[in-house]
Design an enzyme around this catalytic site. Structure first.
Site, PDB file in Angstrom:
ATOM      1  N   HIS A  21       0.833  -1.176  -0.069  1.00 50.99           N
ATOM      2  CA  HIS A  21       0.039  -0.147   0.107  1.00 50.99           C
ATOM      3  C   HIS A  21       0.845   1.296  -0.091  1.00 50.99           C
ATOM      4  O   HIS A  21       1.856   1.252   0.746  1.00 50.99           O
ATOM      5  CB  HIS A  21      -0.927  -0.011   0.938  1.00 50.99           C
ATOM      6  CG  HIS A  21      -0.555   0.134   2.384  1.00 50.99           C
ATOM      7  ND1 HIS A  21      -0.407   1.500   3.317  1.00 50.99           N
ATOM      8  CD2 HIS A  21      -0.038  -0.933   3.414  1.00 50.99           C
ATOM      9  CE1 HIS A  21       0.061   0.971   4.461  1.00 50.99           C
ATOM     10  NE2 HIS A  21       0.156  -0.051   4.634  1.00 50.99           N
ATOM     11  N   ASP A  47       5.816   1.879   6.805  1.00 49.73           N
ATOM     12  CA  ASP A  47       4.468   1.434   6.747  1.00 49.73           C
ATOM     13  C   ASP A  47       3.823   2.210   5.569  1.00 49.73           C
ATOM     14  O   ASP A  47       3.140   3.045   6.131  1.00 49.73           O
ATOM     15  CB  ASP A  47       4.012   1.259   8.022  1.00 49.73           C
ATOM     16  CG  ASP A  47       2.447   0.424   8.056  1.00 49.73           C
ATOM     17  OD1 ASP A  47       2.104   0.127   7.072  1.00 49.73           O
ATOM     18  OD2 ASP A  47       1.831   0.563   9.047  1.00 49.73           O
ATOM     19  N   GLU A 106      -5.038   2.034   2.910  1.00 49.37           N
ATOM     20  CA  GLU A 106      -4.982   0.867   3.563  1.00 49.37           C
ATOM     21  C   GLU A 106      -5.062   1.238   5.101  1.00 49.37           C
ATOM     22  O   GLU A 106      -5.820   0.625   5.803  1.00 49.37           O
ATOM     23  CB  GLU A 106      -3.673   0.039   3.288  1.00 49.37           C
ATOM     24  CG  GLU A 106      -3.729  -1.279   4.248  1.00 49.37           C
ATOM     25  CD  GLU A 106      -3.195  -1.278   5.525  1.00 49.37           C
ATOM     26  OE1 GLU A 106      -3.097  -2.267   6.245  1.00 49.37           O
ATOM     27  OE2 GLU A 106      -2.724  -0.064   6.047  1.00 49.37           O
ATOM     28  N   GLU A 107      -4.739   2.254   5.405  1.00 46.31           N
ATOM     29  CA  GLU A 107      -4.674   2.886   6.926  1.00 46.31           C
ATOM     30  C   GLU A 107      -5.857   3.146   7.277  1.00 46.31           C
ATOM     31  O   GLU A 107      -5.980   3.332   8.725  1.00 46.31           O
ATOM     32  CB  GLU A 107      -3.655   3.748   6.924  1.00 46.31           C
ATOM     33  CG  GLU A 107      -2.177   3.682   6.782  1.00 46.31           C
ATOM     34  CD  GLU A 107      -1.382   2.683   7.818  1.00 46.31           C
ATOM     35  OE1 GLU A 107      -2.251   2.409   8.700  1.00 46.31           O
ATOM     36  OE2 GLU A 107      -0.312   2.290   7.651  1.00 46.31           O
ATOM     37  N   HIS A 130       3.948   4.312  12.493  1.00 51.75           N
ATOM     38  CA  HIS A 130       2.634   5.355  12.701  1.00 51.75           C
ATOM     39  C   HIS A 130       3.060   6.391  13.653  1.00 51.75           C
ATOM     40  O   HIS A 130       2.487   6.892  14.593  1.00 51.75           O
ATOM     41  CB  HIS A 130       1.294   4.723  13.396  1.00 51.75           C
ATOM     42  CG  HIS A 130       0.679   3.610  12.444  1.00 51.75           C
ATOM     43  ND1 HIS A 130      -0.502   3.640  12.301  1.00 51.75           N
ATOM     44  CD2 HIS A 130       1.065   2.867  11.437  1.00 51.75           C
ATOM     45  CE1 HIS A 130      -0.855   2.716  11.509  1.00 51.75           C
ATOM     46  NE2 HIS A 130       0.219   2.368  10.919  1.00 51.75           N
TER      47      HIS A 130
END
Lengths: 331, 345
Positions: free
Chosen positions: B63, B172, B201-202, B312
């Site tokens: 992603h 990520d 995606e997140e 994150h």
């Protein structure tokens, strides 16, 4: 219905995602009665019984998987920490046993209790396989275990660690075996991964594009001491589901189930389940949608190692499903 | 310096606004893919033709989006109210420099200096709702010339390397994107490789949902970046995965039980090729594998991830040996994929 088949099914190993052994047990039971048997990419066993061409396409789903645990860490001393597969309640764990795919048996216990009336959360429990070091442990991180409990048949009371939903599988098998002729194209789907979110049925329903979906699953009862009120009792007949927290059953299908039950003199109850759902939820909203409902087998102590059903409810569930599938469906 | 990782992690691509990353990836894969398209949601879907030896349809997903911030209101004093996009803990925000909007206007998430804090405030966590991005505007009218409500903001983190350690934001899942780019740049596979660089995606695995339906593959591999939690711990409890111990192989997370046959194939491939790997601790988390697995009539799918500390958050950390081993493991896994792995009796 024969208890031998039920015993085989409920004692076998099959936590969500690891249903191979259940599939291998079911396959020989259905093959002689089916027009086609196949396994889809997720592992659902799809058993087709052809109709005479005048009826609907019906998907009947019973899930093969059971709740369980998965090893998340192995300590230096050889104890296993674990996480849940599906709805595992900490208060059912202490002193219970689990079995792994390779036959290893483990005992579950918890860290020291600070107060006896309070149960630890899952993270403070561990599995003891009798090892004395990490190197000694015959399983590894990522291995799944199901609970271990022998089948109990005492009068009409049938009790096991995985009535949810092997009894549904047994009802589906028995229905297929008794169903001589049907107008409908019936697909019996022995589904995977229901306990973690009705995942297998979703893919199977996408593939089948059925007109009607019927799940066979257990539901809880309200007939035990100080139970959460619920007007389903053991031994009073299959429960025709009206609503649960994931699905409102198709009203025409509910009506058809009630009508067939009344015509055949089969006792039934109506079910409204406040928490929980079944594969019917996935079937209802897959693709362009299907008329979905559930025949529930009343079950005490759901998601414990003593899930308990009544033999007459099981027999009457088979009768109801056979009656429903043998005739045209007006929904 | 790994230039692909540098470019990818320094680009801005908050969920829903992945264009900068998409354009960058398009340039990086140009000449290495036979066709590409951007779908309605913004997924970049590319095909690298295979040798023709295998008819399997194989999807590899990574992603493009990252967690970030979105401007929700411009205050009368010219500061910007914002909300997180995806999972960000407010503990990581105060005092951080951010880039706002597509032009990358610099701002800082204001933090009251310790001199002005009451004793009771020193240990308390400030809620995101009471934070502001300060772009130095004097009043609302100044700010509205440069920023619009709905603009996204990302952390202004530069990529750096320190031996085998790389630090930066958005590993990520730019680490996954970088792995997928390397696979596309390699030799053709026996089958057509369908690459999906997915969006959103997140915020709930949204882009991959439609990408899986569009591709309808026979098998899918998801390339991810997973939190390492391997800091010193007093008790012998589970680490999630450890930095430097190799690619993390998923078995089960909150939303997916990975296809056991594909997981086995990945682990055997690692052993055969002497690539170190670790089993990611089963339990929480979730990846695009969840929606791909249940798309269409069901798709065998599994996940390989680069472990990263501090995901994150403004700066994460990966080990470049792990990253390179993810490339090796994904490549070897794909080259030995065979339909017979998935046959069922």
């Amino acid at each position: 219905m024969n208890n031998e088949l039920i015993q085989k099914l409920v004692e076998a190993y099959g936590p969500s995602g690891f249903e191979e052994q259940i599939r291998e047990l079911i396959r020989p039971e259905v093959e002689p009665y089916a027009d086609d048997v196949r396994v889809d990419p997720m592992g659902n066993l799809i058993v087709h019984k052809k109709g005479d061409g005048s009826g609907l396409k019906v998907m009947v789903a019973a899930h093969m998987d059971e709740i369980g645990v998965m090893v998340s860490h192995i300590t230096k001393e050889g104890f296993l920490r674990f996480t849940n597969i599906g709805g595992v309640y900490p208060h059912t764990l202490m002193g219970n046993r689990v079995q792994f795919a390779n036959g290893t048996v483990g005992l579950i216990y918890s860290e020291r209790l600070e107060a006896r009336e309070k149960v630890h959360s899952l993270e403070k429990h561990y599995i003891d396989v009798g090892a004395s070091s990490r190197e000694d442990v015959p399983v590894e991180v990522g291995d799944a275990a199901g609970f271990r409990r022998t089948f109990l048949a005492q009068g009409a009371m049938l009790s096991a660690k995985s009535m949810d939903d092997r009894i549904g599988c047994a009802v589906a098998i028995e229905t297929l075996q008794r169903l001589e002729r049907t107008p409908h194209d019936v697909y019996f789907v022995f589904s995977v991964q229901e306990e973690v979110g009705t995942r297998g049925a979703q893919a199977a329903a996408n593939a089948l594009e059925a007109d009607v979906g019927i799940a066979l699953d257990v539901t809880r009862t309200g007939d035990t001491p100080e139970a959460q009120p619920m007007s389903v009792s053991l031994g009073e007949g299959p429960a025709i589901k009206v609503k649960d927290s994931g699905m409102i059953a198709h009203t025409g299908l509910v009506r058809a189930m009630k009508k067939r039950a009344e015509a055949e003199g089969i006792p039934y109850q109506l079910e409204v389940l406040e928490r929980g759902t079944t594969d019917a939820r996935s079937i209802q909203i897959a693709g362009a949608g299907a008329a979905a409902g559930t025949i529930s087998i009343p079950c005490r102590y759901v998601h414990s190692q003593s899930e308990t059903v009544h033999a007459e409810d099981v027999e009457n569930s088979v009768r109801l499903l056979v009656a429903l599938l043998a005739e045209p469906l007006e929904i | 310096m790994n230039e692909i990782l540098q470019q990818l992690t320094e680009a801005s691509g908050v969920a829903g606004d992945e264009k900068e990353v998409r354009l960058l990836i398009r340039d990086l894969i140009e000449g290495h893919v036979d066709e590409w398209q951007v779908d309605t949601m913004g997924n970049l879907l590319a095909v690298k033709r295979g040798s023709g030896a295998s008819e399997m349809r194989v999807l590899v997903d990574a992603h493009m989006d990252e967690v970030g911030l979105i401007v929700t209101e411009i205050d009368s004093d010219g500061t910007l109210k914002f909300l997180p996009v995806g999972g960000i803990s407010p503990r990581t925000l105060l005092g951080k420099v951010v880039k706002v909007g597509r032009k990358g206007l610099t701002g800082v998430i204001g933090a009251r200096p310790i001199h002005l804090l009451k004793a009771s405030q020193r240990d308390s966590i400030v809620k995101t709702e009471s934070m502001r991005i300060d772009i130095g505007a004097k009043k609302k009218e100044d700010a509205t010339k440069k920023v619009k409500v709905g603009d996204k903001a990302t952390f202004a983190t530069r990529y750096e390397e320190n031996g085998a350690t790389a630090m930066g934001k958005a590993f990520d899942d730019r680490a996954g994107c970088a792995v997928l780019i390397e696979l596309l740049r390699g030799e053709p596979y026996p089958f057509d490789l369908h690459a999906a660089f997915t969006v959103q995606e997140e915020v709930g695995l949204r882009g991959a949902t439609v990408a899986a339906y569009a591709t309808k593959p026979d098998v899918a591999l998801v390339l991810e970046c997973t939190p390492a939690y391997d800091l010193p711990n007093e008790r012998d409890v589970s680490p999630n995965v450890m930095l430097g111990q190799g690619p993390a192989v998923y078995v089960m997370d909150r939303v997916t039980i990975q296809d056991p046959r594909l997981v086995r194939h990945i682990m055997r491939t690692a052993e055969k090729n002497e690539i170190p790997f670790q089993i990611r601790q089963p339990g929480g988390g979730g990846t695009n594998t969840a929606v791909i697995q249940r798309a269409t009539t069901g798709i065998p799918a599994a996940t390989i991830a680069t472990p990263a500390r501090y995901v994150h958050a403004p700066t994460g950390m990966i080990n470049l040996d792990d990253f390179n081993n993810v490339i090796r493991l994904a490549d070897a896994t794909l080259r030995t994929l065979d339909a017979s792995l998935f046959e069922r009796t």
